[in-house]
Design a protein around this motif. Sequence first.
Motif, PDB file in Angstrom:
ATOM      1  N   PHE A1139       0.870  -1.184   0.000  1.00 34.95           N
ATOM      2  CA  PHE A1139       0.000   0.000   0.000  1.00 34.95           C
ATOM      3  C   PHE A1139       0.902   1.226   0.000  1.00 34.95           C
ATOM      4  N   TRP A1140       0.894   1.988  -1.070  1.00 36.25           N
ATOM      5  CA  TRP A1140       1.771   3.165  -1.125  1.00 36.25           C
ATOM      6  C   TRP A1140       0.957   4.422  -0.851  1.00 36.25           C
ATOM      7  N   GLY A1141      -0.064   4.680  -1.680  1.00 34.31           N
ATOM      8  CA  GLY A1141      -0.853   5.871  -1.415  1.00 34.31           C
ATOM      9  C   GLY A1141      -2.001   6.001  -2.392  1.00 34.31           C
ATOM     10  N   LEU A1142      -2.798   7.047  -2.190  1.00 30.24           N
ATOM     11  CA  LEU A1142      -3.915   7.327  -3.100  1.00 30.24           C
ATOM     12  C   LEU A1142      -3.672   8.694  -3.727  1.00 30.24           C
ATOM     13  N   ARG A1143      -4.102   8.861  -4.961  1.00 28.63           N
ATOM     14  CA  ARG A1143      -3.843  10.126  -5.655  1.00 28.63           C
ATOM     15  C   ARG A1143      -5.109  10.618  -6.352  1.00 28.63           C
ATOM     16  N   ASP A1144      -5.217  11.921  -6.438  1.00 25.55           N
ATOM     17  CA  ASP A1144      -6.240  12.584  -7.273  1.00 25.55           C
ATOM     18  C   ASP A1144      -7.650  12.076  -7.003  1.00 25.55           C
ATOM     19  N   LEU A1145      -8.005  11.876  -5.747  1.00 30.03           N
ATOM     20  CA  LEU A1145      -9.377  11.393  -5.501  1.00 30.03           C
ATOM     21  C   LEU A1145     -10.348  12.539  -5.750  1.00 30.03           C
ATOM     22  N   LYS A1146     -11.397  12.256  -6.504  1.00 30.30           N
ATOM     23  CA  LYS A1146     -12.391  13.297  -6.774  1.00 30.30           C
ATOM     24  C   LYS A1146     -13.443  13.283  -5.661  1.00 30.30           C
ATOM     25  N   ARG A1147     -14.300  14.291  -5.683  1.00 25.90           N
ATOM     26  CA  ARG A1147     -15.335  14.343  -4.644  1.00 25.90           C
ATOM     27  C   ARG A1147     -16.346  13.221  -4.831  1.00 25.90           C
ATOM     28  N   VAL A1148     -16.926  12.787  -3.717  1.00 25.54           N
ATOM     29  CA  VAL A1148     -18.008  11.809  -3.803  1.00 25.54           C
ATOM     30  C   VAL A1148     -19.261  12.496  -3.281  1.00 25.54           C
ATOM     31  N   ASN A1149     -20.288  12.541  -4.101  1.00 21.75           N
ATOM     32  CA  ASN A1149     -21.537  13.239  -3.738  1.00 21.75           C
ATOM     33  C   ASN A1149     -21.224  14.623  -3.176  1.00 21.75           C
ATOM     34  N   LEU A1150     -20.377  15.348  -3.864  1.00 19.21           N
ATOM     35  CA  LEU A1150     -20.014  16.729  -3.525  1.00 19.21           C
ATOM     36  C   LEU A1150     -19.163  16.859  -2.264  1.00 19.21           C
ATOM     37  N   ALA A1151     -18.967  15.773  -1.516  1.00 18.39           N
ATOM     38  CA  ALA A1151     -18.131  15.910  -0.315  1.00 18.39           C
ATOM     39  C   ALA A1151     -16.724  15.454  -0.650  1.00 18.39           C
TER      40      ALA A1151
END
Length: 1977
Positions: A1139-1151
Motif C-alpha cells: 500500500f503506497w498511497g492514493l492520488r487525485d481522488l475526486k469528490r463523492v456526492n459533492l463531499a
Amino acid sequence: MALLVHLKTVSELRGRGDRIAKVTFRGQAFYSRVLENCEDVADFDETFRWPVASNIDSNEILEIQIFNYSKVFSNKLIGTFRMVLQKVVEENHVEVSDTLIDDNNAIIKTSLCVEVRYQATDGTVGSWDDGDFLGDESLHEEEKDSQETDGLLPGSRPSSRTPGEKSFRRAGRSVFSAMKLGKNRTHKEEPQRQDEPAVLEMEDLDRLAIRLGDGLDPDSVSLASVTALTTNVSNKRSKPDIKMEPCAGRPMDYQVSITVIEARQLVGLNMDPVVCVEVGDDKKCTSMKESTNCPYYNEYFVFDFHVSPDVMFDKIIKISVIHSKNLLRSGTLVGSFKMDVGTVYSQPEHQFHHKWAILSDPDDISAGLKGYVKCDIAVVGKGDNIKTPHKANETDEDDIEGNLLLPEGVPAERQWARFYVKIYRAEGLPRMNTSLMANVKKAFIGENKDLVDPYVQVFFAGQKGKTSVQKSSYEPLWNEQVIFTDLFPPLCKRMKVQIRDSDKVNDVAIGTHFIDLRKISNDGDKGFLPTLGPAWVNMYGSTRNYTLLDEHQDLNEGLGEGVSFRARLMLGLAVEILDTSNPELTSSTEVQVEQATPVSESCTGKMEEFFLFGAFLEASMIDRKNGDKPITFEVTIGNYGNEVDGLSRPQRGRLRKEPGDEEEVDLIQNSSDDEADEGGDLASVSSTPPMRPQITDRNYFHLPYLERKPCIYMKSWWPDQRRRLYNANIMDRIADKLEEGLNDVQEMIKTEKSYPERRLRGVLEELSCGCYRFLSLADKDQGHSSRTRLDRERLKSCMRELESMGQQAKTLRAQVKKHTVRDKLRLCQNFLQKLRFLADEPQHSIPDVFIWMMSNNKRIAYARVPSKDLLFSIVEEELGKDCAKVKTLFLKLPGKRGFGSAGWTVQAKLELYLWLGLSKQRKDFLCGLPCGFEEVKAAQGLGLHSFPPISLVYTKKQAFQLRAHMYQARSLFAADSSGLSDPFARVFFINQSQCTEVLNETLCPTWDQMLVFDNLELYGEAHELRDDPPIIVIEIYDQDAMGKADFMGRTFAKPLVKMADEAYCPPRFPPQLEYYQIYRGNATAGDLLAAFELLQIGPAGKADLPPINGPVDMDRGPIMPVPVGIRPVLSKYRIEVLFWGLRDLKRVNLAQVDRPRVDIECAGKGVQSSLIHNYKKNPNFNTLVKWFEVDLPENELLHPPLNIRVVDCRAFGRYTLVGSHAVSALRRFIYRPPDRSAPNWNTTGEVVVNMEPEVPVKKLETMVKLDATSDAVIKVDVADEEKEKKKKKKGNAEEPEEEEPDESMLDWWSKYFASIDTMKEQLRQQEVSGTDLEEKEEVDNTEGLKGPMKVKEKAKAAKEEKKKRTQGPGASQGSEVPEKKKPKIDELKVYSKELESEFDNFEDWLHTFNLLRGKTGDDEDGSTEEERIVGRFKGSLCVYKVPLPEDVSREAGYDPTYGMFQGIPSNDPINVLVRVYVVRATDLHPADINGKADPYIAIRLGKTDIRDKENYISKQLNPVFGKSFDIEASFPMESMLTVAVYDWDLVGTDDLIGETKIDLENRFYSKHRATCGIAQTYSIHGYNIWRDPMKPSQILTRLCKEGKVDGPHFGPPGRVKVSNRVFTGPSEIEDENGQRKPTEEHVALSALRHWEDIPRVGCRLVPEHVETRPLLNPDKPGIEQGRLELWVDMFPMDMPAPGTPLDISPRKPKKYELRVIVWNTDEVVLEDDDFFTGEKSSDIFVRGWLKGQQEDKQDTDVHYHSLTGEGNFNWRYLFPFDYLAAEEKIVISKKESMFSWDETEYKIPARLTLQIWDADHFSADDFLGAIELDLNRFPRGAKTAKQCTMEMATGEVDVPLVSIFKQKRVKGWWPLLARDENDEFELTGKVEAELHLLTAEEAEKNPVGLARNEPDPLEKPKRPDTSFIWFLNPLKSARYFLWHTYRWLLLKLLLLMLLLLLLALFLYSVPGYLVKKILGA
C-alpha cells in the motif's frame, strides 16, 4: 464423384509403438487415428473420402505413409506406399496388398492391405450408386450408433474395431471448424470431446496422445473465447454470429488535417497563387502569395466531421491552386487534384507526409501537368493515434518525382480516361407514391399506372450524372450511359449508383449500390482495366411499404445494412484510356449522358428456376415488448415470397414474369386455393402459419412448435450465375479455415500453450492445400455464354493470386520457428484479408434471403442471410456454408432502431434449416435435417416424392437434463453509478430459462452455482443430438432495485452431450470449465467461466444420471455449487499487498474525501489498508505491506480477479465507496523465483564488458566500416561502437576531416538537431533492415537473452536488442560512411513518444491502478474511461504459493516486514525541485478563426500554476518555446504534472488547445532513474555540460549500495569493476583551459550506460532525452490536438543543489545583408514596336526581392529602347534579412493586416527572385521573365552570356550548385524564363549579377549605397544613343510616345474640348441675348 480409400491393416511392423497413417491424394492429406502400443500388426480399418470435381486421370497417384507416432518429436516415417490409379479408373474398384518402401526407395518387409473405389462422374445428380457411399445416412444408421463413442478415444476402450464397423471420414464439411486439428478432416461419426483443448495443435497430430493416454493435464481449459461454439464437430449446424449490433451506419468523429507547405512549377505568368483545400463541402484557403510560381505557405487546416465511416471515406479531398487577381474578379483555376478520404485512411499511419500533389486542369485535359503542391494529409478517427514523422529542419533536397502524393503502386504519370457507366434497365421497383391519386385517376380515365418515376444517378470523384426519368414504370428501360472523365487510375475508390424516384417536391433514393473499383480491376502486370457486366446488381434498403416519411430512408442511401430487397439494376462499366494528343477530343471533363447500345436479355445468364426450402425448428427468445399477438415468420428472396408489400397487387404478373416464363403469371402468390402451376409442381408457401407466443420468463416469449415444425418453400427465377457464387464459396471456406486456425494460434500464444508454431504450420499446410484445390475446381464452366469480361478476368486473377498464396504458404510454413510465430502470424493475417477481398463478388446474381418476424401484420425484426451461403452444389467445397444446415439466427431491429442498447436485446432466436438450389437438383433438399421426422404435404403434393412438405412432424424425441455449471465471470460491464454492478446470469436452452443468484456490487462475480434444467425434450435421432446439440445462450444482467434489470452482455455455448449408453468417466467427463467471451453489441464485455453438460435420460429415468454430489450450501438455501470434478483444484497462495498511497481522488456526492482506506478482496478473502487520517496533508499509507492467504486454482488462467476498493470513512461509522478497480490478470504479479543457473547469475570470474581493443584506430575503423555496411549481424557489443565513435572523436588526427565545429559555436540546439538527424537516419535504417530481421532474431535468441526472464521481459529484451542493433550499426553508419561526414556533436535521445511508453510506464515496482466509478459509457454517449476515473491507487501485489522458497528469506538484509518488497524507499513526504524544459510544439490544432493559434505554455503541479501568458507566440501552429520552468513540489501531495498549451486571446478567456499529464512520482521512484537523464559523455564545460548535481561515480556508488551489488572498484585508470562485470573507458578529461586531468567519471558513466548488464539488479537507465507527448483536449477525447516536445528533471531538495538550468532558448536569427549588383542583361525578348520604323525594342528594367514583393521589392532604372535585348544597369540592391541557419529559413515579423494586434513571425525559404520587365508609361508594365535562386543551393552563374543557357535553371544539365552562405560572393550570368502559350519554358533573357553576402556587423563596417549612390558608388552605365532619346529631345520623345500610342484618344479629347467650349460660350451668352430679345432692345 468421389475417391474412397479403405485402409485395412499394416503388418510386419517392427517393435512396439504408436502408429499413425497419412493418406494423400491431389495434395490433400488425411490422417488416421493413432493406434497405441501396436506390436507387429496395426489394424487401422478406416475409410477416407475425397470428393473430386474433375475426372481422375489414369496417371494420378495415391500415397499412403505409415509413421511411428511421437507425442513430443516429429513423427518418424516407417515406409511409403504409392499407387498409380490407372486400374482404379478402369475398374472403379481395386483391392491391393503390397510392401512399403523406405526413404531410399528400398523395399522393406512391412506390407499393407488397402481397398480403393472410385465413383466416376455421370454428369447428373442422383444417379450414383448409393451402395457405394460408405457413409450414406440411410444405410448406416444402425452401424453408427455402435461406434458412437469410439472416435478419438483409444484410451477409453480397447482399441479394436470389428472390420465390419466401417469408420469413414468425409472431408471438409465441418463448418464448425472446431476440429482444430490442423488438417482439414472432420469426423462425421467420430465425436470430438469437449475437453479436447480447443488448440490441439498438431503438426503431425503430435500431442494428441498426451491428452488421450495420460488423462487431463491441468491446462486443458479449452480456450473458448471466440471459438466457444467450435468445440464440437458438427455437420448439421452452422456457426452463429456472436456480435449483434450493426455498426455500419453509426456516426463517428473524424478529423482531417492538411498542411499546405508550398507549390512549385505552377504554370502561368507572374501569378498570385492561392491554394484552396476542400473536404466534402467544407472549403478553406491559404493566404495569397504575390507574383511567384513557387509560393511557400506552410499553412495548416483542420476539418472536423461527425459522420458514419461510409460517408466519411467517400468524401473527396480537393486541392486546387487559383490564380487570384483582385477583389472584384474571382481567380482562374490553375489546376486541381482530387482524392477520396478513404484512400488517405488506408495508407500506413492514415497519412501522407510531405508528398507532392500533381495538379491538372479538368477543363483542358490535353494540357498536361500544371504544377505541384507539397502537402501533408492525415485522417484520424477516434482512437487512432498517428505517428507524425519528426518535424525537424527539412533540409532534404526535394525530390518531387520520388515523393508524389499517390498511394503505393499508382504510376506517377496518370492518363486521362473515360468511365462509361451503362445503365440498361431495372426490375422489381417498389411503390413510391400513395395509391390515392392513382385510384382517382383510374376511376376517371380508366388508366392504371405504376406508382414510381425512376431515374438513375451516378456519383464519382465529386461529380454526378443522371439518366432520363422513365415515368410510371416498375420495370424501366433506359439503355443510357453516363460518361465521366478523370485521371486513371482514379484516387477515388467507389462509384455510387443510385436509383431515385423523381418527384415534384423532392426526389428520394430508392436504392443505392456502390461499385468498388478495386474489386473490378487489377493493377498487376497481368491486370485489367475496370470492367463490369452487363450484370444485375441487387439493391437493399428500407422495407417496401410506402410511407411519406420513411424512418429508414438512410438505408436506401446506402448507409447501414439494408433490411429488404428494393430493386435490381442491370448495369455495365467500361473504361477507355484517352489519347490526349488526338485533336478531335473534347477536352472538358463535364459529365455527359448519351444513349447506349441495348444488350440482349440473355446476356446476364440463362433464366433458371431456383427452389428455396426452409424449416423452422425452434423460435424462442422473442422479446416481450413485441406483444402477444400471433406471430408469423416470412422468408423472401428478391420479391418472391413477399406477400405484404412485394408489389402493388394489380401488376403482380408483370413483375414476376421473367423473360422466358410468359405463361406463369401467378407464380408465387399464395392464392386462395393454393393451386399448383402448370407443371403440377408446386405453389409457394413463404410464411409460417400464425401462432400465439408463450411465456418463457420475464423478458422473453417462445413459440410452442414442439414436434410439428413449420416449413416454407418457394420457386424463383434468376439468371444462372452460380459459378460466381461457387468460386466465392470456395475462397470463403479457405478463409474461414484460415481465420479459425489463426484465432487458435493467437489463443495459444495468449495462454502460453506449448507449440503454437506447429499449429501455425498446420494452418499454412491447410491453406496451401485449399489454394491448390481452388485451382482445380474454379476452372470449370469456361464456355458459359453469359460470362462477362470481368468474370473471365477475375477468375484469372483469383487463380494467380491463390496459386501464389499457396506457394507463399508453403515457403512460409518452412520458416515458422518458435520465435518467428508472431511475425508469421501477421503475414497470415494479410492472406486472410486478401482472401476475403477476393471472395467478395462484385457482380451479384441471386439476391439475399430475408427472414422477417411479423406480428399483427407489422414487420418487427429481421435477419439477412447471403444467398451464396445457402447455395447447393454437388461439389463439397462449393457448397454454401449454411446450406442444408441448421443455422441459429438472431433477429435484429431494422435500421437505426438497432443502434445502441435497443440493438442488444435479441428480438428472437430462430433455429432455421435452409436449402437453396436449382429446382432440378432438389432431390436432396431435406438431407441435412435432424433425422426422425415425417413429412406433411399439401393436398396437391401427396404421393409426389419431390414435393416439399408444409410441415415436419418429429416422431423421435429424447429426454435430457442440462446442467449449467456457472462458476464465475470477470471484467463485466459497470452498470451502476457506483462503478459496480449487481450481476446475475440467465441461461436459455430451447424454451426454458433459469437464473443464477444475484451477487451485489461486483464486476467479477463468483456464482459457483449449478443450474439444472429438467425434462428437456429434443427432437431427432439420439446420435445426431450428441454431435449437434442446440446452443445455449447466456445473458448477464444487472439487478436494479427499481425497474427492470439492465442487459450487460451475452455469450453462447455448446453443451457436452452424454448419451444414456455412455459412461460418465474421463476423458470426456466431467467437462472442464472454459472461458466464453461476453459481447455487448459489438464490444467485448468480459468473460464467463463455465461448463455445460447435456445428459440423456435413459429408460431407467434419472437414476442413471451421475449423482449431483457436493455439499448443498445451507447458507445459500437451495443453491447447488459446481460439483467437485468440475470446479478448479485449489491450493494455498499468499497475496502480499504494497500500500503506497492514493492520488487525485475526486469528490463523492459533492463531499471531499478525507479519510480513505483501501480494501483488497480476492476469492472471498481480503485485507484492509491502514486508514489515511488526513488525505489532504499526506495521501500515503503509513503501513506499507500487508498480506492475506487465500485458496486459488492451480491453473493460473483460472485465477479470479482481485478487487481493489477505496472507501471513505465518514463520521458515525458510515462508509462511502469512492471507486474500485478489478485486477483481472493476477498472473503478472505472480512471483517466479529467478533461475540461478542462468548465465547472468554466475558471479564467479570476471566478465569484461566492452573491452577497448588495443589496435590502432585506423584498423579498427575499417573493421567497423565493413560491419556497418555489410548485412551481417554485428556481434560487437554496442558499447564498443559507441567507444569507437568516441575514440574517433578524440584521436582521429590522421583522417582528413571536415572542419570540426567550433565548440563556442555549438549550443543545445546543435545537439538537438544532430540527434533528430540520427533518429531519422535510424528510422531509414530500420526500414532498410526490416528484411534482415529474421536472421537477427535467430541470433538474438542465442546470445541476446541472459537467463530465463518472464515472457514479457523476454519479448522486451528481444526488442531492446533489436533496437540496439539498429542503433549500433545505424549510428556508426551515420558517422563512418565517407560520403556524408557529419560534424561530431554529442547527442541525446529523441523519443517520438512518451518516455513512459519506452519504460513500461515506470511500473517496475510501483503500479498505478485507476479507480473507476459510474456506468461504463456506451459508444453513443461518447463517454470514455477517462471520465470514469475518480482517482488512482498506487501500490503493488505479489502472489506466491505458500510456503515461500527458503532462499528468498535467507538473502542478506531480508526484512520480514516488507515480505517480497525488499529495498523499497520510504514513502514519507519529500521535497523535490522539478525542472520542466519545453522545447517546442508541432501541429497544434488551430484555435482562431484565421486557422492559426497564439500558443503559450501553462504548467500546473499541485498548487503551483505557471502561465507564461506574456510570452505567447503569435499566429503559430508549430511554435518553438525553448523555455525551462522551475517548480518546487513535495511528493506525494503534488505529483501529477500537467503541461498545457493555451491559445492567447485579446478578448475573452484563453482556450485550451491541449494538455499532457505526467506522473512524476512513478518516475522519481523508478529503478530506471528517471530523475535526470544520463548523458552520452561527461564534460564539465561547454554546451554538453553535465546537468546532474551527482557525478557519474557518485551515482554508480549509490546504485551499487541500493542494489547490494559488490562495487564499484575503480582502477587501474580507465577500468571499473561492478559485481563481476568490468567496464573500461577514457581516463582523462579536459577542462576549459585544455588541461588534461585524470578522472574516473568516464568509466563510471560507461558502467551506467550499460547498467542493464549487471546481474540481478541491472535495468536500463533513462538517457538524456527529449520526449514527444501528444496533447489531448477533454472536449475531443481520443483525438490528438498536436504534440509537445519536452523533458523533466527532478532533484531532491536534500541533495546538493543542481546548477543553473540549461539554456535552450530558441536560436535568434542572425542578421545578414545581401548586396545584389545587377550589371547587365542580354538577349531580352523585345516587346514594343517602334512607331516610325516598326522595329522591335524593349524598355528594360530589372526587379528583385528576397522576402516578398510587398515587403522589399527593388527596381533598377529603365534602359529605354533597347533594340538588341541588351541592357546596362550597374545598379545595386540592398536586402537586409534575419536568417536561421539551422532551419535554412528567413524570419520575417510583420502585421498580418491593419487590424492585427501584434506582429506575426513567418519563416520563409531564402530565395532571391530576379525579374525583367518592359516599362510602359501609360499602361501596366509587361512581365518578361524571372528566375528564383535558393540562396542555399543555386546553380553557379555562367562566365559569359553565351555559356548561359535555359537548362541551368530547369535543372536539365548538371550545374554545380553553390550556397551564398559558404561562397559569400558570386558573380555570373543567369537565364530568365517564362512560359509560352503551351506552358513550355522559354528563355526570355539573361542577367549578369553579382551577389555578395555580409553579416550585419561586416555591413556596418563597410557600408555601400543603394542604386548608384554613395558610399562606394557604381559608375553610370554606358547606354547607346537610342536609349537616351528621352533626355536628348524630350519634346520629340513626348510626341513620339504620346502620339504613337494615344493619337485617337488625343483627337477625341480635342474634339470634346471644342464642343464643351462652344457649349460654355452658348450658355454664357444666352441670358444677355434673351434679355435683349424680350426687351426688344
